[in-house]
Design a protein around this motif. Structure first.
Motif, PDB file in Angstrom:
ATOM      1  N   GLY A 143       0.389  -1.514   0.353  1.00 36.78           N
ATOM      2  CA  GLY A 143      -0.023  -0.081   0.319  1.00 36.78           C
ATOM      3  C   GLY A 143       0.661   1.464  -0.448  1.00 36.78           C
ATOM      4  N   GLY A 144       2.129   0.744   0.045  1.00 30.99           N
ATOM      5  CA  GLY A 144       3.060   2.318  -0.477  1.00 30.99           C
ATOM      6  C   GLY A 144       3.532   3.021  -1.667  1.00 30.99           C
ATOM      7  N   THR A 145       3.826   3.955  -1.274  1.00 30.50           N
ATOM      8  CA  THR A 145       4.198   4.862  -2.897  1.00 30.50           C
ATOM      9  C   THR A 145       5.142   4.183  -3.377  1.00 30.50           C
ATOM     10  OG1 THR A 145       5.867   5.663  -1.578  1.00 30.50           O
ATOM     11  CG2 THR A 145       3.920   7.108  -1.893  1.00 30.50           C
ATOM     12  N   LEU A 146       5.480   4.062  -4.873  1.00 30.82           N
ATOM     13  CA  LEU A 146       6.040   3.505  -5.705  1.00 30.82           C
ATOM     14  C   LEU A 146       7.394   4.233  -5.965  1.00 30.82           C
ATOM     15  CD1 LEU A 146       7.453   1.241  -7.646  1.00 30.82           C
ATOM     16  CD2 LEU A 146       6.251   3.618  -9.778  1.00 30.82           C
ATOM     17  N   GLY A 147       8.588   4.078  -5.339  1.00 28.74           N
ATOM     18  CA  GLY A 147      10.110   4.610  -5.169  1.00 28.74           C
ATOM     19  C   GLY A 147      11.140   4.206  -5.864  1.00 28.74           C
ATOM     20  N   ALA A 148      11.422   5.241  -5.764  1.00 32.06           N
ATOM     21  CA  ALA A 148      13.959   4.774  -6.977  1.00 32.06           C
ATOM     22  C   ALA A 148      13.706   3.195  -6.566  1.00 32.06           C
ATOM     23  CB  ALA A 148      14.608   6.196  -6.751  1.00 32.06           C
ATOM     24  N   GLY A 149      14.382   2.850  -7.359  1.00 32.58           N
ATOM     25  CA  GLY A 149      14.178   1.424  -7.307  1.00 32.58           C
ATOM     26  C   GLY A 149      14.186   0.696  -7.749  1.00 32.58           C
ATOM     27  N   ASN A 150      12.577   0.845  -7.999  1.00 32.83           N
ATOM     28  CA  ASN A 150      11.982  -0.635  -8.487  1.00 32.83           C
ATOM     29  C   ASN A 150      12.486  -1.488  -9.171  1.00 32.83           C
ATOM     30  OD1 ASN A 150       9.860  -1.132  -6.724  1.00 32.83           O
ATOM     31  ND2 ASN A 150      10.141   0.785  -6.658  1.00 32.83           N
ATOM     32  N   HIS A 151      11.911  -2.797  -9.489  1.00 38.10           N
ATOM     33  CA  HIS A 151      12.172  -3.701 -10.952  1.00 38.10           C
ATOM     34  C   HIS A 151      11.973  -2.679 -11.950  1.00 38.10           C
ATOM     35  CE1 HIS A 151      12.569  -6.693 -13.724  1.00 38.10           C
ATOM     36  NE2 HIS A 151      13.448  -7.566 -12.893  1.00 38.10           N
ATOM     37  N   PRO A 152      11.887  -2.587 -12.967  1.00 40.17           N
ATOM     38  CA  PRO A 152      11.088  -2.395 -14.702  1.00 40.17           C
ATOM     39  C   PRO A 152      10.239  -2.447 -14.522  1.00 40.17           C
ATOM     40  CG  PRO A 152      13.921  -3.342 -14.701  1.00 40.17           C
ATOM     41  CD  PRO A 152      13.794  -3.155 -13.141  1.00 40.17           C
ATOM     42  N   VAL A 153       9.983  -3.618 -15.328  1.00 40.15           N
ATOM     43  CA  VAL A 153       8.555  -4.800 -15.391  1.00 40.15           C
ATOM     44  C   VAL A 153       8.102  -4.067 -13.888  1.00 40.15           C
ATOM     45  CG1 VAL A 153       7.619  -6.832 -15.507  1.00 40.15           C
ATOM     46  CG2 VAL A 153       9.865  -6.676 -15.835  1.00 40.15           C
ATOM     47  N   VAL A 154       7.444  -3.469 -13.153  1.00 41.13           N
ATOM     48  CA  VAL A 154       6.767  -3.472 -11.607  1.00 41.13           C
ATOM     49  C   VAL A 154       6.913  -2.229 -11.996  1.00 41.13           C
ATOM     50  CG1 VAL A 154       6.774  -2.656  -9.289  1.00 41.13           C
ATOM     51  CG2 VAL A 154       7.784  -4.728  -9.895  1.00 41.13           C
ATOM     52  N   VAL A 155       7.222  -0.629 -12.950  1.00 42.42           N
ATOM     53  CA  VAL A 155       7.209   0.479 -12.793  1.00 42.42           C
ATOM     54  C   VAL A 155       6.074   0.178 -14.101  1.00 42.42           C
ATOM     55  CG1 VAL A 155       7.938   2.670 -13.553  1.00 42.42           C
ATOM     56  CG2 VAL A 155       9.703   0.530 -12.035  1.00 42.42           C
ATOM     57  N   GLU A 156       6.464  -0.599 -14.756  1.00 46.88           N
ATOM     58  CA  GLU A 156       5.659  -0.436 -15.813  1.00 46.88           C
ATOM     59  C   GLU A 156       4.446  -0.704 -15.233  1.00 46.88           C
ATOM     60  OE1 GLU A 156       5.777   1.758 -18.668  1.00 46.88           O
ATOM     61  OE2 GLU A 156       8.383   1.777 -17.671  1.00 46.88           O
ATOM     62  N   MET A 157       3.949  -1.862 -14.885  1.00 48.27           N
ATOM     63  CA  MET A 157       3.020  -2.480 -14.514  1.00 48.27           C
ATOM     64  C   MET A 157       2.124  -1.216 -13.623  1.00 48.27           C
ATOM     65  SD  MET A 157       3.861  -6.070 -13.443  1.00 48.27           S
ATOM     66  CE  MET A 157       2.807  -6.578 -12.301  1.00 48.27           C
ATOM     67  N   VAL A 158       3.005  -1.077 -12.916  1.00 51.80           N
ATOM     68  CA  VAL A 158       1.837  -0.210 -11.839  1.00 51.80           C
ATOM     69  C   VAL A 158       2.033   1.321 -13.165  1.00 51.80           C
ATOM     70  CG1 VAL A 158       2.875   1.990 -10.170  1.00 51.80           C
ATOM     71  CG2 VAL A 158       3.226   0.185 -10.171  1.00 51.80           C
ATOM     72  N   ALA A 159       2.356   1.536 -13.748  1.00 51.06           N
ATOM     73  CA  ALA A 159       2.305   2.827 -14.686  1.00 51.06           C
ATOM     74  C   ALA A 159       0.718   2.282 -15.327  1.00 51.06           C
ATOM     75  CB  ALA A 159       3.318   3.201 -15.382  1.00 51.06           C
ATOM     76  N   ALA A 160       1.340   1.447 -16.129  1.00 47.88           N
ATOM     77  CA  ALA A 160      -0.379   0.749 -16.918  1.00 47.88           C
ATOM     78  C   ALA A 160      -1.673   0.550 -15.989  1.00 47.88           C
ATOM     79  CB  ALA A 160       0.299  -0.645 -16.781  1.00 47.88           C
ATOM     80  N   CYS A 161      -1.572   0.188 -14.567  1.00 47.79           N
ATOM     81  CA  CYS A 161      -2.293   0.301 -13.514  1.00 47.79           C
ATOM     82  C   CYS A 161      -3.316   1.815 -13.511  1.00 47.79           C
ATOM     83  CB  CYS A 161      -2.510   0.436 -12.714  1.00 47.79           C
ATOM     84  SG  CYS A 161      -2.010  -1.571 -12.897  1.00 47.79           S
ATOM     85  N   THR A 162      -2.192   2.710 -13.634  1.00 51.73           N
ATOM     86  CA  THR A 162      -2.373   4.655 -13.218  1.00 51.73           C
ATOM     87  C   THR A 162      -2.843   5.223 -14.707  1.00 51.73           C
ATOM     88  OG1 THR A 162      -0.784   4.771 -11.587  1.00 51.73           O
ATOM     89  CG2 THR A 162      -1.238   6.160 -12.660  1.00 51.73           C
ATOM     90  N   GLY A 163      -3.023   4.692 -15.740  1.00 52.93           N
ATOM     91  CA  GLY A 163      -3.420   5.566 -16.551  1.00 52.93           C
ATOM     92  C   GLY A 163      -3.200   6.426 -16.726  1.00 52.93           C
TER      93      GLY A 163
END
Length: 771
Positions: free
Chosen positions: A335-355
């Motif tokens: 439930g936290g925010t997406l910080g620096a250093g996350n796996h690039p696939v995770v970053v893109e998954m979250v961005a796709a969810c955000t819209g």
């Protein structure tokens, strides 16, 4: 459920948890906006500043209630306290939702529910209990589930004073609506946390006499500025993973869920992740996608979900597409925010969810006066529709007007132009600025509307924002020089008078001598030399200089400390010296008074050595030198490791006086220092050498050469003084090499292995290379 209830009940009134001060302007919400948008509310008085955003999406229950209620012929009212009210404006985060319920009050209940249903977060719990039901769910079943859930998490727990005030106010609207509805129902759309309390309060109000009118909407106190406007919003601002404290995670996913169904939302998310990964060159095979889909479906069945939830889809994607070890938990499990250093696939998954949805207001939406003022000003200055870099000559009045307008927009945080070059502070001899237009990506209009909270005109809004920054800094943080320079760049005219007056008063509270000196130096430079901004000899800047000098002398006299040199503190005394020299008419401290204070500092054994030297230098620079005798005694009594610190302070404040004194035939300060240094034992000299080198670094090469000439004269030696400044190696290294040779010689002598006295007397066949 909200839409179904309104269409079924046909209520007389639909009461929505929203700011009641918007009731006279609900028609603005009925315009053909592109969602998401938000109700931006602001409040400002002499003591408190509050801003907040209430976002509205296609699937927001408040938005559905407003549109469906209006279509059904019901009277729609917002029934919560205005956002500026202390019971509501309790958050300071930029995207803090003013209606965020205190989750801590029911954290224990939700923790136990998460444990029972084997989920990680409240968001996953919500999905499994409610969103998973799908579009064909029975509204009554959904209502029963919601009642049970919020009855459990709120129970009969007592809310805090702020929530009680809000609930009592909302209940008074319910009472007034029931009195007017006759036999028709009244529908209240509110956060589930408030539902039990509102039912209890409404039953209690039912025993009271019917009110004659609607509840009064509180108005801001006299002298305060407050109001609400519609602003464009975006899914990124709304997303909890992006840092919105009370936002929802993955708004883009829930938009797909709203428009289709759980299956369509899952497939749409899978497609969006695929497109984003492939666009960034991250390998993704068809087999990997099939595995992700299968894993998501299997997780949904294992967890007892009739459809795949958001977390099922995300877990399936992560399990199939990420083969690396992760060094941090997945963001949807914490439930936290997406910080620096996350796996690039995770970053893109979250961005796709955000819209990437960005809202847009209908052209007929009323806007605050500042928006129109800025549009007119930029058009008049030729800055409205340019896409080329703007180069400004700050010595020309027309370009200075453009510069002031752009700096005011910068201070207000309005995107559109970025300064890429220009003067860095009031002492920078640069007279041109270059600004580049940058796409605002839809954020310019929203930023301008939000900046309208500071005033109706660009100049007054910028002045109010600068005043807010100064208030937020606090006395201990000091009054930074960049804030003062921002005020000057924005045009330190009549509108900045109050700001500069308050700035001068704030200077008297600063406790950091270094920060104070930085500010004094910048202000004095502008007061003395400004040829661009029109503030040379400005009376208000003079008041800042006067307060700063008083404070510098006071702080310096009370400063105690150990070894080491605080260069920032020395620069503060240097700035005070310049003010006493060049602006004595501004000051309440006379040069004689300052010299007396400097004498006390220079003799205070508790004061740092660097500050004592600077105090002696200040007296010298003000034309009140000390008697040489006590100076010789003070230097001789100074520890070897502090001698360089003392000289650093002296040279920082009185370098010119020392350099001029070097030409004296006898008893110059350099002679005194040479005598003290020459008398130091070799180990003490090596200890003090680094600090001595730092001290003499204050002299430019020409003045160092004059000092070297003086030292040669004292030793009755002939040679090039310049060659002494060009050693073949680091002087500290040479000194250490000499000490090493002497240690070796003593060791050899101790064991009878050294040269005989006759050998020592004989001339060396070759010069000693290390010396």
């Amino acid at each position: 459920m909200v839409a179904h209830t309104i269409r079924t009940l046909r209520p007389a009134f639909v009461l929505v948890e929203g700011p009641a001060d918007m009731n006279d302007r609900l028609d603005e919400l009925l315009l053909a906006h592109t969602l998401p948008i938000a109700v931006f509310s602001h409040y400002r008085d002499a003591e408190r500043v509050a801003t907040s955003w209430a976002p509205l999406c296609d699937y927001s229950p408040e938005w559905i209630a407003l549109r469906e209620g209006h279509a059904a012929g019901a009277e729609v009212r917002f029934v919560d306290l205005p956002a500026w009210h202390p019971a509501v404006a309790g958050h300071t985060e930029r995207y803090a939702n003013r209606y965020a319920d205190a989750e801590a009050r029911y954290a224990e209940a939700t923790r136990r529910l998460c444990e029972h249903f084997a989920v990680d977060t409240v968001d996953a719990l919500w999905d499994g209990l409610f969103e998973v039901l799908g579009p064909d769910a029975d509204p009554e079943e959904l209502r029963t589930r919601l009642d049970t859930y919020f009855g459990l998490v709120r129970g009969d727990a007592e809310a805090d004073a702020a929530d009680r005030a809000r609930e009592e106010y909302m209940a008074s609207w319910v009472h007034a609506a029931l009195a007017r509805a006759g036999d028709r129902p009244v529908l209240v759309v509110t956060g589930g946390f408030h539902q039990p309390a509102l039912r209890t309060l409404s039953a209690r109000y039912a025993q009271a006499a019917a009110p004659a009118d609607w509840p009064a909407v509180p108005a801001p106190p006299d002298g305060a500025l407050g109001g609400s406007f519609l602003v464009p919003y975006s899914f990124r601002q709304l997303d909890a993973f992006a840092g919105y404290q009370s936002g929802m995670p993955s708004p883009g996913y829930y938009q797909r869920l709203w428009e289709t169904d759980p299956q369509g939302a899952g497939q749409g998310l899978l497609r969006a992740v695929t497109e984003r990964l492939r666009a960034r060159g991250i390998p993704l095979s068809t087999a990997g996608l099939i595995a992700a889909r299968s894993l998501s479906q299997g997780l949904a069945r294992l967890r007892g979900h009739p459809y795949e939830t958001r977390v099922d889809v995300l877990d399936g994607l992560a399990g199939a597409l990420i083969a690396d070890d992760l060094d941090r938990p997945l963001p949807w499990t914490t439930g936290g925010t997406l910080g620096a250093g996350n796996h690039p696939v995770v970053v893109e998954m979250v961005a796709a969810c955000t819209g990437d949805a960005v809202g847009r207001l209908h052209p007929g939406t009323p806007l605050p006066p500042l928006v129109h003022d800025v549009a007119a000003r930029l058009a008049g200055l030729g800055l409205a529709d340019t896409d080329a870099p703007v180069t400004l000559d700050l010595t020309e009045e027309e370009d200075r007007s453009r510069s002031r307008a752009l700096h005011r927009l910068r201070v207000l945080g309005v995107p559109g132009f970025t300064r890429v070059s220009g003067p860095a502070d009031g002492t920078d001899p640069v007279f041109t600025e270059v600004w580049e237009p940058r796409p605002a990506a839809g954020g310019r209009e929203a930023a301008l509307i939000e900046a309208g909270a500071y005033g109706a005109r660009l100049d007054e809004a910028a002045a109010a924002r600068l005043g807010e920054r100064m208030s937020a800094a606090g006395p201990e943080a000091g009054a930074p020089a960049d804030l003062l320079f921002d005020a000057v760049q924005c045009g330190a005219g009549a509108l900045c008078a109050d700001l500069l007056t308050a700035f001068a008063a704030r200077v008297g509270q600063v406790g950091d001598l270094g920060r104070l000196g930085e500010m004094l130096s910048a202000t004095l430079s502008l007061w003395r030399h400004d040829r661009v901004y029109g503030v040379a000899r400005d009376q208000l800047l003079g008041g800042v200089v006067r307060s700063a000098v008083d404070r510098v002398i006071w702080l310096a006299e009370g400063l105690h400390g150990g070894p080491g040199v605080d260069l920032a503190a020395l620069r503060a005394l240097e700035a005070a010296r310049d003010a006493l020299r060049y602006a004595p008419g501004l000051l309440s401290v006379t040069p004689r008074t300052a010299a007396e204070a400097a004498a006390r500092i220079s003799r205070d054994p508790r004061a740092p050595a660097g500050l004592r030297g600077a105090a002696f230098g200040l007296r010298w620079a003000l034309g009140v030198p000390d008697d040489p005798g006590p100076v010789v005694q003070a230097l001789a009594a100074t520890a070897a490791d502090a001698l360089g610190d003392w000289l650093t302070g002296l040279f920082a404040v009185a370098r010119e006086e020392v350099a001029h004194d070097t030409g004296a035939e006898e008893h110059s300060l350099i002679d005194v220092v040479d005598g003290v240094v020459s008398a130091l034992p070799e180990p003490d000299f090596l200890v003090g050498l680094p600090a001595l080198r730092q001290a003499f670094a204050f002299f430019p090469p020409r003045e160092r050469e004059r000092i070297a000439e003086r030292l040669l004269e004292r030793r009755r030696l002939r040679g090039s003084a310049r060659s002494l400044l060009r050693t073949p190696a680091d002087p500290l290294l040479l000194a250490r090499a000499r000490a090493l040779e002497e240690n070796v010689t003593r060791l050899l002598d101790r064991h009878g292995l050294g040269p005989s006295p006759a050998d020592r007397a004989a001339p060396a066949p070759h010069p000693e290379p290390t010396r």
